[in-house]
Design an enzyme around this catalytic site. Structure first.
Site, PDB file in Angstrom:
ATOM      1  CG  ASN A  24     -18.351  80.115 -46.968  1.00  0.00           C
ATOM      2  OD1 ASN A  24     -18.528  80.276 -45.766  1.00  0.00           O
ATOM      3  ND2 ASN A  24     -17.800  79.023 -47.472  1.00  0.00           N
TER       4      ASN A  24
ATOM      5  CD  GLU B 143     -15.667  82.352 -47.874  1.00  0.00           C
ATOM      6  OE1 GLU B 143     -15.226  81.633 -46.939  1.00  0.00           O
ATOM      7  OE2 GLU B 143     -15.719  81.979 -49.054  1.00  0.00           O
TER       8      GLU B 143
ATOM      9  CD  GLU C 298     -19.879  83.996 -43.153  1.00  0.00           C
ATOM     10  OE1 GLU C 298     -20.333  83.526 -42.094  1.00  0.00           O
ATOM     11  OE2 GLU C 298     -18.853  83.538 -43.725  1.00  0.00           O
TER      12      GLU C 298
ATOM     13  CG  ASP D  45     -17.780  84.986 -39.206  1.00  0.00           C
ATOM     14  OD1 ASP D  45     -18.895  84.431 -39.173  1.00  0.00           O
ATOM     15  OD2 ASP D  45     -16.981  84.950 -38.265  1.00  0.00           O
TER      16      ASP D  45
END
Length: 227
Positions: free
Chosen positions: A115, A43, A118, A47
């Protein structure tokens, strides 16, 4: 057992390292397999990869748009709801591997799905490189934005976001003229910002004329900003 091949078909990417895919879909609450990694670290990486690719997209597409506007547009795209919606469109929201401590379905939790998106981005990036991650993001996120923009560009909202973010207040719209027959009218509407007329738009109804005025105002303001 997670259906790896089915997920790969859905995301349009085949992993060389299947463990990366499994990790991307494994929530930290799962303890059934001690050797399997969860998606927390993915994650974090995803991101950043997502942010870079979306920033690059807006930088190349929105020529003449200010840094502040691009930042707002980017943040709107990489926020929870658009990413969760993308996961549901792909059809992978039901495949999250989670522990019994979570008493809700992953498909109903937007934050968890954000999440997941990502994590999948990071897994693809690690397995196939930046181009493959970009292809995934473009297909399942950015292309959806393009469709929405082409169908219904809301210039009035965009202008208001711009003016309020720059502490210029709320734009005011005023009908300047109405010409033509009742069955085929033509409206001219002026938009004012901070008490000054910035642009004038035309259209067959007030809504269309207002959008045209907002579009012209936004372009004019952005042009000034970029000089």
């Amino acid at each position: 057992m997670i259906e790896v091949e089915l997920i790969e078909r859905k995301i349009n990417y085949c992993f060389n390292n299947k463990d990366l895919l499994l990790a991307a879909f494994t929530h930290k609450s799962y303890h059934g397999n001690k050797s399997r990694k969860n998606n927390e670290r993915l994650e974090f990486l995803g991101d950043s990869v997502l942010g870079f690719i979306v920033a690059d997209y807006f930088f190349r597409k929105k020529k003449g748009v200010s840094e502040g506007d691009m930042t707002q547009q980017k943040q709107a795209v990489v926020s929870t709801k658009p990413l969760a919606a993308a996961v549901r469109r792909i059809g992978i929201d039901e495949y999250v591997i989670q522990g019994e401590s979570l008493n809700y379905s992953a498909s109903k939790n937007d934050r968890l799905l954000e999440n997941l998106f990502e994590a999948v981005v990071a897994a693809i990036y690690l397995d196939g490189g930046l181009d493959e991650a970009k292809a995934f993001i473009t297909k399942f996120l950015l292309n959806e934005i393009n469709v929405k923009e082409s169908k219904n560009e809301d210039y009035k909202s965009a202008l208001q976001i711009y003016t309020q973010s720059h502490k210029l207040g709320v734009p005011a719209y005023e009908v300047v003229t109405k010409t033509g027959a009742d069955h085929n009218p033509q409206f001219t509407i002026a938009v004012s910002i901070a008490g000054k007329t910035v642009a004038v738009g035309t259209g067959g109804n007030k809504a269309t004329a207002s959008q045209d005025a907002a579009r012209r105002a936004l372009k004019k303001i952005s042009g000034r900003k970029s000089k």
